[in-house]
Motif scaffolding. Sequence first.
Motif, PDB file in Angstrom:
ATOM      1  N   THR A 119     -15.654 -17.962  14.451  1.00 60.28           N
ATOM      2  CA  THR A 119     -16.132 -19.162  15.322  1.00 60.28           C
ATOM      3  C   THR A 119     -16.723 -20.228  14.392  1.00 60.28           C
ATOM      4  OG1 THR A 119     -17.164 -19.746  17.505  1.00 60.28           O
ATOM      5  CG2 THR A 119     -18.427 -18.247  15.944  1.00 60.28           C
ATOM      6  N   GLN A 120     -17.013 -21.416  14.826  1.00 63.25           N
ATOM      7  CA  GLN A 120     -17.858 -22.204  14.300  1.00 63.25           C
ATOM      8  C   GLN A 120     -19.187 -21.865  14.467  1.00 63.25           C
ATOM      9  OE1 GLN A 120     -16.911 -26.246  15.580  1.00 63.25           O
ATOM     10  NE2 GLN A 120     -17.094 -25.558  17.826  1.00 63.25           N
ATOM     11  N   PRO A 121     -20.168 -22.538  13.379  1.00 60.99           N
ATOM     12  CA  PRO A 121     -21.441 -22.401  13.385  1.00 60.99           C
ATOM     13  C   PRO A 121     -22.264 -22.465  14.833  1.00 60.99           C
ATOM     14  CG  PRO A 121     -21.115 -23.581  11.512  1.00 60.99           C
ATOM     15  CD  PRO A 121     -19.772 -23.633  12.219  1.00 60.99           C
ATOM     16  N   LEU A 122     -23.144 -21.689  15.403  1.00 59.57           N
ATOM     17  CA  LEU A 122     -23.734 -21.826  16.587  1.00 59.57           C
ATOM     18  C   LEU A 122     -24.872 -22.742  16.376  1.00 59.57           C
ATOM     19  CD1 LEU A 122     -23.056 -18.195  17.413  1.00 59.57           C
ATOM     20  CD2 LEU A 122     -21.455 -20.072  17.992  1.00 59.57           C
ATOM     21  N   SER A 123     -25.061 -23.480  17.285  1.00 59.92           N
ATOM     22  CA  SER A 123     -26.260 -24.212  17.227  1.00 59.92           C
ATOM     23  C   SER A 123     -27.697 -23.781  17.677  1.00 59.92           C
ATOM     24  CB  SER A 123     -26.160 -25.604  18.247  1.00 59.92           C
ATOM     25  OG  SER A 123     -25.837 -25.369  19.594  1.00 59.92           O
ATOM     26  N   LYS A 124     -27.488 -22.692  18.445  1.00 58.23           N
ATOM     27  CA  LYS A 124     -28.683 -22.004  18.986  1.00 58.23           C
ATOM     28  C   LYS A 124     -28.733 -20.749  18.259  1.00 58.23           C
ATOM     29  CE  LYS A 124     -27.960 -23.782  23.783  1.00 58.23           C
ATOM     30  NZ  LYS A 124     -27.930 -23.323  25.084  1.00 58.23           N
ATOM     31  N   GLN A 125     -30.188 -20.319  18.170  1.00 58.06           N
ATOM     32  CA  GLN A 125     -30.410 -19.085  17.718  1.00 58.06           C
ATOM     33  C   GLN A 125     -29.638 -17.743  18.321  1.00 58.06           C
ATOM     34  OE1 GLN A 125     -34.439 -17.854  17.260  1.00 58.06           O
ATOM     35  NE2 GLN A 125     -34.092 -16.213  16.120  1.00 58.06           N
ATOM     36  N   VAL A 126     -29.063 -17.115  17.600  1.00 58.47           N
ATOM     37  CA  VAL A 126     -27.923 -15.832  18.141  1.00 58.47           C
ATOM     38  C   VAL A 126     -28.776 -14.649  18.086  1.00 58.47           C
ATOM     39  CG1 VAL A 126     -26.013 -15.112  17.813  1.00 58.47           C
ATOM     40  CG2 VAL A 126     -26.070 -17.440  17.243  1.00 58.47           C
ATOM     41  N   PRO A 127     -28.728 -14.096  19.209  1.00 59.74           N
ATOM     42  CA  PRO A 127     -29.246 -12.485  19.108  1.00 59.74           C
ATOM     43  C   PRO A 127     -28.395 -11.665  18.181  1.00 59.74           C
ATOM     44  CG  PRO A 127     -28.019 -12.905  21.314  1.00 59.74           C
ATOM     45  CD  PRO A 127     -28.134 -14.341  20.422  1.00 59.74           C
ATOM     46  N   LYS A 128     -28.616 -10.405  17.908  1.00 59.17           N
ATOM     47  CA  LYS A 128     -27.933  -9.459  16.835  1.00 59.17           C
ATOM     48  C   LYS A 128     -26.978  -8.947  17.979  1.00 59.17           C
ATOM     49  CE  LYS A 128     -28.466  -6.192  13.570  1.00 59.17           C
ATOM     50  NZ  LYS A 128     -27.544  -6.763  12.446  1.00 59.17           N
ATOM     51  N   PHE A 129     -25.675  -9.013  17.482  1.00 60.75           N
ATOM     52  CA  PHE A 129     -24.644  -8.269  18.128  1.00 60.75           C
ATOM     53  C   PHE A 129     -24.031  -7.094  17.454  1.00 60.75           C
ATOM     54  CE2 PHE A 129     -23.659 -12.924  18.775  1.00 60.75           C
ATOM     55  CZ  PHE A 129     -23.660 -13.070  20.118  1.00 60.75           C
ATOM     56  N   PRO A 130     -23.286  -6.063  18.291  1.00 61.61           N
ATOM     57  CA  PRO A 130     -22.987  -4.972  17.707  1.00 61.61           C
ATOM     58  C   PRO A 130     -21.730  -5.147  17.064  1.00 61.61           C
ATOM     59  CG  PRO A 130     -22.630  -5.068  20.147  1.00 61.61           C
ATOM     60  CD  PRO A 130     -23.281  -6.262  19.735  1.00 61.61           C
ATOM     61  N   PHE A 131     -21.166  -6.266  16.728  1.00 62.44           N
ATOM     62  CA  PHE A 131     -20.060  -6.645  16.130  1.00 62.44           C
ATOM     63  C   PHE A 131     -20.182  -7.630  15.258  1.00 62.44           C
ATOM     64  CE2 PHE A 131     -20.122  -8.076  20.341  1.00 62.44           C
ATOM     65  CZ  PHE A 131     -20.020  -9.732  20.217  1.00 62.44           C
ATOM     66  N   LYS A 132     -19.237  -7.760  14.483  1.00 59.33           N
ATOM     67  CA  LYS A 132     -19.450  -8.674  13.262  1.00 59.33           C
ATOM     68  C   LYS A 132     -19.039 -10.037  13.801  1.00 59.33           C
ATOM     69  CE  LYS A 132     -18.134  -9.745   8.511  1.00 59.33           C
ATOM     70  NZ  LYS A 132     -17.331  -9.148   7.456  1.00 59.33           N
ATOM     71  N   LEU A 133     -20.090 -11.249  13.332  1.00 62.13           N
ATOM     72  CA  LEU A 133     -19.778 -12.462  13.648  1.00 62.13           C
ATOM     73  C   LEU A 133     -19.694 -13.428  12.439  1.00 62.13           C
ATOM     74  CD1 LEU A 133     -19.897 -14.598  16.225  1.00 62.13           C
ATOM     75  CD2 LEU A 133     -22.280 -14.832  15.747  1.00 62.13           C
ATOM     76  N   VAL A 134     -18.513 -14.031  12.370  1.00 63.73           N
ATOM     77  CA  VAL A 134     -18.231 -14.743  10.972  1.00 63.73           C
ATOM     78  C   VAL A 134     -18.326 -16.487  11.579  1.00 63.73           C
ATOM     79  CG1 VAL A 134     -16.593 -15.475   9.306  1.00 63.73           C
ATOM     80  CG2 VAL A 134     -16.970 -13.010  10.050  1.00 63.73           C
ATOM     81  N   CYS A 135     -19.113 -17.126  10.887  1.00 66.04           N
ATOM     82  CA  CYS A 135     -19.135 -18.658  11.260  1.00 66.04           C
ATOM     83  C   CYS A 135     -18.816 -19.498  10.221  1.00 66.04           C
ATOM     84  CB  CYS A 135     -20.600 -18.972  11.854  1.00 66.04           C
ATOM     85  SG  CYS A 135     -20.963 -18.276  13.188  1.00 66.04           S
ATOM     86  N   PHE A 136     -17.874 -20.554  10.363  1.00 62.79           N
ATOM     87  CA  PHE A 136     -17.666 -21.652   9.327  1.00 62.79           C
ATOM     88  C   PHE A 136     -17.236 -22.695   9.974  1.00 62.79           C
ATOM     89  CE2 PHE A 136     -13.448 -19.406  10.082  1.00 62.79           C
ATOM     90  CZ  PHE A 136     -12.709 -20.456  10.137  1.00 62.79           C
ATOM     91  N   PRO A 137     -17.437 -24.005   9.389  1.00 65.25           N
ATOM     92  CA  PRO A 137     -17.181 -25.243  10.169  1.00 65.25           C
ATOM     93  C   PRO A 137     -15.648 -25.373  10.475  1.00 65.25           C
ATOM     94  CG  PRO A 137     -18.381 -25.599   7.937  1.00 65.25           C
ATOM     95  CD  PRO A 137     -18.016 -24.039   8.035  1.00 65.25           C
ATOM     96  N   ILE A 138     -15.545 -25.995  11.538  1.00 69.94           N
ATOM     97  CA  ILE A 138     -14.042 -26.314  11.958  1.00 69.94           C
ATOM     98  C   ILE A 138     -13.914 -27.766  11.935  1.00 69.94           C
ATOM     99  CG2 ILE A 138     -12.224 -25.955  13.512  1.00 69.94           C
ATOM    100  CD1 ILE A 138     -13.588 -23.341  14.485  1.00 69.94           C
ATOM    101  N   HIS A 139     -13.147 -28.376  11.217  1.00 64.67           N
ATOM    102  CA  HIS A 139     -12.943 -29.876  11.486  1.00 64.67           C
ATOM    103  C   HIS A 139     -11.695 -30.096  11.723  1.00 64.67           C
ATOM    104  CE1 HIS A 139     -16.318 -30.258   8.756  1.00 64.67           C
ATOM    105  NE2 HIS A 139     -15.969 -29.251   7.989  1.00 64.67           N
ATOM    106  N   TYR A 140     -11.638 -30.866  12.853  1.00 59.90           N
ATOM    107  CA  TYR A 140     -10.428 -31.156  13.540  1.00 59.90           C
ATOM    108  C   TYR A 140     -10.585 -32.609  14.148  1.00 59.90           C
ATOM    109  CZ  TYR A 140     -13.010 -30.876  17.934  1.00 59.90           C
ATOM    110  OH  TYR A 140     -14.119 -31.276  18.874  1.00 59.90           O
ATOM    111  N   ARG A 141      -9.277 -33.258  14.144  1.00 61.04           N
ATOM    112  CA  ARG A 141      -9.201 -34.617  14.803  1.00 61.04           C
ATOM    113  C   ARG A 141      -8.148 -34.724  15.635  1.00 61.04           C
ATOM    114  NH1 ARG A 141      -5.312 -37.696  11.600  1.00 61.04           N
ATOM    115  NH2 ARG A 141      -4.658 -36.608   9.796  1.00 61.04           N
ATOM    116  N   ARG A 142      -8.116 -35.426  16.803  1.00 65.84           N
ATOM    117  CA  ARG A 142      -7.148 -35.762  17.705  1.00 65.84           C
ATOM    118  C   ARG A 142      -6.159 -36.639  17.175  1.00 65.84           C
ATOM    119  NH1 ARG A 142      -9.057 -34.109  23.071  1.00 65.84           N
ATOM    120  NH2 ARG A 142     -11.293 -33.563  22.832  1.00 65.84           N
ATOM    121  N   PHE A 143      -4.979 -36.108  17.560  1.00 63.32           N
ATOM    122  CA  PHE A 143      -3.667 -37.166  16.960  1.00 63.32           C
ATOM    123  C   PHE A 143      -2.812 -37.277  18.508  1.00 63.32           C
ATOM    124  CE2 PHE A 143      -2.545 -33.066  16.036  1.00 63.32           C
ATOM    125  CZ  PHE A 143      -1.189 -33.049  16.609  1.00 63.32           C
TER     126      PHE A 143
END
Length: 71
Positions: free
Chosen positions: A41-65
């Motif tokens: 998913t993209q970076p989360l704005s709030k503090q995230v609790p620890k999950f029992p699964f892996k969470l990978v965050c990276f910025p998603i850039h998009y634009r409408r067309f």
Amino acid sequence: MSLKIVIASFDFYPAQHGIAQVAFQHAFGLHQLGYEVTVVTQPLSKQVPKFPFKLVCFPIHYRRFSLRPKT
């Protein structure tokens, strides 16, 4: 060895809208069934609790067309 599953979601918990909540419920439920889950998913704005699964965050850039020709 468990089956590996990747869930790609535009947003994720702790966001409170439908897409984020469904992605979280699917990831948590599949983890409880024994699958190795990774959520992308993209970076989360709030503090995230620890999950029992892996969470990978990276910025998603998009634009409408538009497919309509400019008039």
